[in-house]
Every structure is written in C-alpha cells, then in structure tokens.
Design a protein around this motif. Structure first.
Motif, mmCIF file in Angstrom:
data_model
loop_
_atom_site.group_PDB
_atom_site.id
_atom_site.type_symbol
_atom_site.label_atom_id
_atom_site.label_comp_id
_atom_site.label_asym_id
_atom_site.label_seq_id
_atom_site.Cartn_x
_atom_site.Cartn_y
_atom_site.Cartn_z
ATOM 1 N N SER A 136 0.833 -1.195 0.000
ATOM 2 C CA SER A 136 0.000 0.000 0.000
ATOM 3 C C SER A 136 0.866 1.242 0.000
ATOM 4 C CB SER A 136 -0.925 0.001 1.234
ATOM 5 O OG SER A 136 -1.647 1.204 1.338
ATOM 6 N N ALA A 137 0.290 2.349 -0.447
ATOM 7 C CA ALA A 137 0.972 3.627 -0.349
ATOM 8 C C ALA A 137 0.896 4.179 1.067
ATOM 9 C CB ALA A 137 0.356 4.629 -1.325
ATOM 10 N N ARG A 138 0.024 3.589 1.890
ATOM 11 C CA ARG A 138 -0.120 3.985 3.287
ATOM 12 C C ARG A 138 0.269 2.803 4.164
ATOM 13 N NH1 ARG A 138 -5.720 7.207 3.886
ATOM 14 N NH2 ARG A 138 -4.654 7.846 5.806
ATOM 15 N N VAL A 175 -1.215 -17.877 1.163
ATOM 16 C CA VAL A 175 -2.208 -16.822 0.934
ATOM 17 C C VAL A 175 -2.204 -15.906 2.151
ATOM 18 C CG1 VAL A 175 -4.644 -16.278 0.574
ATOM 19 C CG2 VAL A 175 -3.625 -18.257 -0.559
ATOM 20 N N LEU A 176 -2.034 -14.609 1.909
ATOM 21 C CA LEU A 176 -1.919 -13.634 2.991
ATOM 22 C C LEU A 176 -2.879 -12.486 2.749
ATOM 23 C CD1 LEU A 176 -0.170 -12.774 5.543
ATOM 24 C CD2 LEU A 176 1.129 -11.365 3.931
ATOM 25 N N ALA A 177 -3.566 -12.040 3.800
ATOM 26 C CA ALA A 177 -4.439 -10.865 3.741
ATOM 27 C C ALA A 177 -3.763 -9.708 4.466
ATOM 28 C CB ALA A 177 -5.793 -11.166 4.377
ATOM 29 N N THR A 178 -3.864 -8.510 3.890
ATOM 30 C CA THR A 178 -3.335 -7.303 4.518
ATOM 31 C C THR A 178 -4.428 -6.248 4.563
ATOM 32 O OG1 THR A 178 -2.535 -6.384 2.403
ATOM 33 C CG2 THR A 178 -0.997 -7.755 3.673
ATOM 34 N N ALA A 179 -4.487 -5.503 5.664
ATOM 35 C CA ALA A 179 -5.405 -4.375 5.799
ATOM 36 C C ALA A 179 -4.568 -3.113 5.905
ATOM 37 C CB ALA A 179 -6.282 -4.540 7.036
ATOM 38 N N SER A 180 -4.860 -2.127 5.070
ATOM 39 C CA SER A 180 -4.006 -0.944 4.968
ATOM 40 C C SER A 180 -4.758 0.339 5.323
ATOM 41 C CB SER A 180 -3.423 -0.837 3.550
ATOM 42 O OG SER A 180 -4.431 -0.965 2.576
ATOM 43 N N GLY A 181 -4.008 1.425 5.413
ATOM 44 C CA GLY A 181 -4.560 2.714 5.804
ATOM 45 C C GLY A 181 -5.494 3.319 4.786
ATOM 46 N N ASP A 182 -5.537 2.783 3.570
ATOM 47 C CA ASP A 182 -6.487 3.267 2.571
ATOM 48 C C ASP A 182 -7.816 2.513 2.652
ATOM 49 O OD1 ASP A 182 -5.510 0.861 1.713
ATOM 50 O OD2 ASP A 182 -4.598 1.625 -0.134
ATOM 51 N N SER A 183 -8.059 1.835 3.781
ATOM 52 C CA SER A 183 -9.324 1.146 4.063
ATOM 53 C C SER A 183 -9.603 0.007 3.090
ATOM 54 C CB SER A 183 -10.498 2.145 4.056
ATOM 55 O OG SER A 183 -10.270 3.182 4.979
#
Length: 527
Positions: free
Chosen positions: A145-147, A161-169
């Motif tokens: 992510s950019a954030r 398989v990996l999930a990521t949650a980023s600052g861009d919601s």
C-alpha cells in the motif's frame, strides 16, 4: 437464585503463570499506539513488535513454556540481539503461517509487507562469549500500500495466501508465489479497518471498522461485502473473532457510554444474538477463541483475563485470571502445540512493559492418561489447498490433528453445532468469477449459478437373486480384509501426499529466496 448448577467440564479451569525464569525479560516493546496484539506465536517461535532506532523492527524469539525454561537460551535477553530490520518505519503487526512454524509475515507504517523465515539453529550460542548478532533478512518484500499496513493475516487452509489491511481502508489478498499484484481487493470500508479474521475454511472474511460497521466478504466473489450490519455503537476500537465451526462471530467494543461490551452475531444474517457488558475501563478488549467453546477476553491495560463458555447463544462466565501486571498485548498458542500431559487447554503469551509471560490454562484432572473429552481435534499444519486452487474457486475443509496420536483428520473440529446458512450477496448482479476478477482485461459476466436442489433418494428396484448369499462369517471376513487393505493404502497415500506437500513448500521458499536475492542484486546494480 437457581438451585441447579450448569454442568461443564471447564468449570474449574484456572490460569497458571510461569515462573519468572521461564519467561523472557529485557523485552523492548514498541511504543506505537497502533492497536494490534503486539505479539504473535507459532508452535516454535514468537514475534514481538520491537522498539528500535533507525526504522521498524520485530524480534523473533524461541517459544517460552510455562512448565520449563528454554533449553540453552537465556531468559534475560541481551541488549543487542538479532532483529528483523527490513522495514523503514514502525512494525505494526505480525502473523505466523499456520502451515509452517518458521514463516512469519509483518506489516508496517512504510506500507510494506515482508515475509521472514527462521532457519534452524539460528538461536545457538546466543549471549555466549564471542557471539555476534546477525539480523534476519526477509525472503519476500511486497509493496502492499501507499499507506501503512495495519494488519496481516494468513489464510487458515490455503498455503501461501496472505491478507493485509491498509490505511487506505482496503483488504488485499496476496498469492505469495506471485506477489506483484493482489489477487483480490476488498473495499467498502468507510474508515480505518480495526481487525479482520477468516472463518475456519477461509471462504469468508469478516472485518470491524472505525465506522462502527461489521462486514462479511467472500474474497473470491468480488470486492464488495456480502453482509453489512451495525456493530458496537462506541467509536473506540472494536475487535472480531470467528467462533470456530459454530457459524457465529464474537466481537468486542464499546457502547455509546464507553462501556466495554462483548457480542455474539449470527454469521449468516449478522443478527445480534447476545451482548454482555464487561466494565467501564478504557482499554481495547482482545478476544481469543478456543475450540473448547471458550472465549477469552483480555483488555489492554488490564491485569486480568476473563473467559466464558459458549452454549446455546449465551456466554457463561467460568472464571478469571488475575494479575497485578497490566498487559500491553497478548496472543494464544496454536492448540496443536499444547501440553496435553498437563491438561493444558489453552496458552496465552502476555506482554508486560519489558517482559513476556506464558500463562497456561489448565483443567484440573488427576488421571495421567489422555483426556479426550477436553481435547477436540486441533487445526493441523497441513494445508487443505494451494493458493492457486483457492483463488480458482476450490473449497476444502480444514485439516485437523488428533492430539492423542497426531493423526490427521479432515472435517469439523469438534463440538456439534446447528448448520447456519452461508451469507448471500446483498445485490442482484452476478458476482465475477475468481479468475476474471484478477485478469488484466475487463471481466466478463459470470454465468448464473445453477440452483442446487436436494438430492432425491434412489429408487429401490427388486433384484433377482441367482445364487445363494454368502454366510455371515465369510462376509465378515471378506469385509474385514478389504477394510484393512483400504486403511493401509490410505495411510500410504496420506504419507506420500504429506511428503509431496513438504517438498513443494520447500521449493516455493527457495524460489522466494532466489527472487529476493535477485532484487537485492538489481538494487545494488542500479545504485
């Protein structure tokens, strides 16, 4: 007051803290105010978000036990120790692979996600004379992510398989063998994502968000949620955990009056089934689920850990672990690594200001034999699917391990529960197929799903008997011999499959290492 006491084999579960020399001291815990658990554990190692200068770092350490000291490892960490320093900003979250106890993922404020591999023997000689600290190198870097990347989470049944949650919601799902682009992107959040978790088979993912909504996604059916409902009404942090195979979701959060709450929701409809009030403290409550049908609740800044038994959509308080040391973070050990000889049904790792303390939750039993009634099968380290199979739409039940003998079984973990309908999409347009959703060209509409009708019972036709039936003893002997041959063949095929999967995982890791080295070499040439 009722004269009757509810029957429960977990009524007398108690928390036993480890001796001081069994834990880890001189731990430099991160000062970040970001709300994650700070610590994560596999069956062999733990990772801790570290307070370091010159960029973000995490520490990877051997797994402490509440029953004995770590063999050949000092309980007081040296001031200078090997760290995973690949990030250029504070590490916010880590998660260990459920299928490989030496693989850990990290997310940080620099927007990067990194994969680290712990080599055997890396902890030999720590702290001895002439020992030098050598930092860990990542085997994979992902520009997620950019954030900032606030949460990372491995898929429970599909390998790599990996999930990521980023600052861009956004929540993104990655195939670690092809990490150039995410395979799925889940949107629709109105603010920062606060927590996320998969169901046991990994077909659904649920999130909590600062906009006070709970959302359920089918990651392979498009980026929009299939269910949305109001969660806790308070603005403070909310957490979510899937309650095993029960098709129930547990959340923690705050009311409008800042009262801490715990709630149970039906997964199919996201209807609220039960909400209990905890107290008026300010710390975020971290929920942890055990397949013994026990929900552990640990509040940040609290010294206690509450635990409740789930039954008929209600939470019954069992007891409470109390301590004078407030916890900054916590994680639980995978159940397949528990000490069954000690009747340990769960183990927590509690982060204090400068130490890590193992806490064993024990059912008091006098018998020395394996207590099968308190040990349902635990999630196995054997994946059910490859990443390619998962993203191509295949679904398989999770693999479980029998804690009595280590045998692998497929299917439900334990406690029987009513079957709840899976969530359905909330809009009428057909969802894109998993393949077209990730293709570079515009996706083509997916075919209408074929309705599933109940299978009719086969019509019994009369059969003429042309020869006398075999005797009962002969039939029993033939069936017994055939069953024995089938069991032997099944055991042989299972062993061969396990070896093949292990070889594939090792080859995948070697490929990722070569890719990382190639990127390093290219960076050096470019500079």
């Amino acid at each position: 007051m009722s004269r009757f006491v509810r029957a429960s084999k977990y009524r007398h579960v108690f928390g036993q803290s480890a001796k001081k020399e069994y834990g880890l001291e001189n731990v430099k815990v991160t000062n970040s105010a970001w709300d994650t658990n700070i610590i994560s554990a596999s069956a062999q190692y733990i990772s801790v978000n570290w307070n370091s200068s010159g960029g973000g770092a995490l520490a990877i350490l051997p797994l402490p036990s509440p029953f004995h000291a770590i063999n050949g490892f000092p309980n007081k960490l040296p001031d200078s120790l090997p760290l995973a320093r690949g990030h250029t900003a504070t590490v916010l979250d880590t998660d260990w692979s459920p299928h490989n106890d030496s693989i850990v993922a990290s997310g940080a404020e620099d927007g990067k996600t990194m994969i680290w591999k712990v080599e055997a023997g890396v902890f030999e000689g720590w702290g001895t004379e002439g020992w030098e600290a050598v930092d860990f190198d990542p085997v994979l870097r992902i520009d997620a992510s950019a954030r900032k990347v606030g949460q990372v989470l491995f898929h429970p049944t599909a390998s790599n398989v990996l999930a990521t949650a980023s600052g861009d919601s956004l929540v993104k799902l990655w195939d670690l063998a092809n990490p150039e682009d995410p395979r799925s992107t889940l949107s629709g959040h109105g603010d920062i994502i606060q927590s996320l978790t998969f169901n046991p088979t990994g077909t659904l993912l649920v999130t909590t968000c600062r906009d006070r909504k709970i959302r359920i996604f089918d990651p392979r059916a498009g980026g929009d949620p299939v269910r949305v409902n109001d969660g806790h009404s308070g603005i403070k942090g909310s957490r979510v955990v899937w309650m095993g195979d029960l098709d129930r979701i547990a959340t923690t959060g705050f009311s409008k009056m800042s009262e801490r709450q715990a709630s149970i929701w039906e997964a199919g409809s996201l209807n609220n089934l039960k909400t209990i009030s905890l107290d008026q403290s300010a710390g975020v409550v971290m929920p942890f689920w055990s397949d013994n049908n026990i929900l552990f609740l640990a509040g940040k800044g609290d010294g206690n850990i509450r635990y409740y038994e789930y039954e008929t959509d209600s939470l019954f308080a069992l007891s409470e672990y109390k301590s004078s040391e407030p916890q900054r973070g916590m994680c639980f050990l995978p159940r397949r690594a528990l000490s069954v000889s000690e009747c340990e049904i769960a183990r927590a790792y509690k982060v204090h200001s400068s130490s890590i303390e193992p806490i064993a939750f024990i059912v008091p039993r006098k018998a020395d034999s394996f207590q099968s009634d308190i040990y349902p099968p635990a999630p196995s380290s054997e994946p059910s699917l490859s990443a390619a199979e998962f993203f191509n739409g295949k679904t398989a039940p999770a693999n479980y391990v029998n804690l009595a003998d280590g045998s692998i079984v497929a299917g439900s973990a334990a406690v029987a529960s009513p079957t709840i309908a899976q969530p359905t999409r909330t809009f009428s347009a057909a969802a894109p197929s998993p393949i077209s959703a990730f293709a570079s060209q515009p996706p083509t509409p997916a075919a209408e799903p074929t309705p599933i009708t109940p299978r009719a019972a086969p019509v019994q036709k009369p059969v003429e008997v042309s020869s006398p039936a075999p005797s009962r003893s002969q039939s029993y002997s033939d069936n017994s011999a055939e069953s024995s041959a089938l069991r032997d063949e099944n055991a042989k095929l299972t062993a061969e499959l396990r070896e093949a999967r292990e070889k594939i995982r090792n080859l995948e890791l070697q490929v990722e290492t070569l890719r990382a080295n190639a990127r390093k070499a290219q960076a050096l040439l470019d500079s």
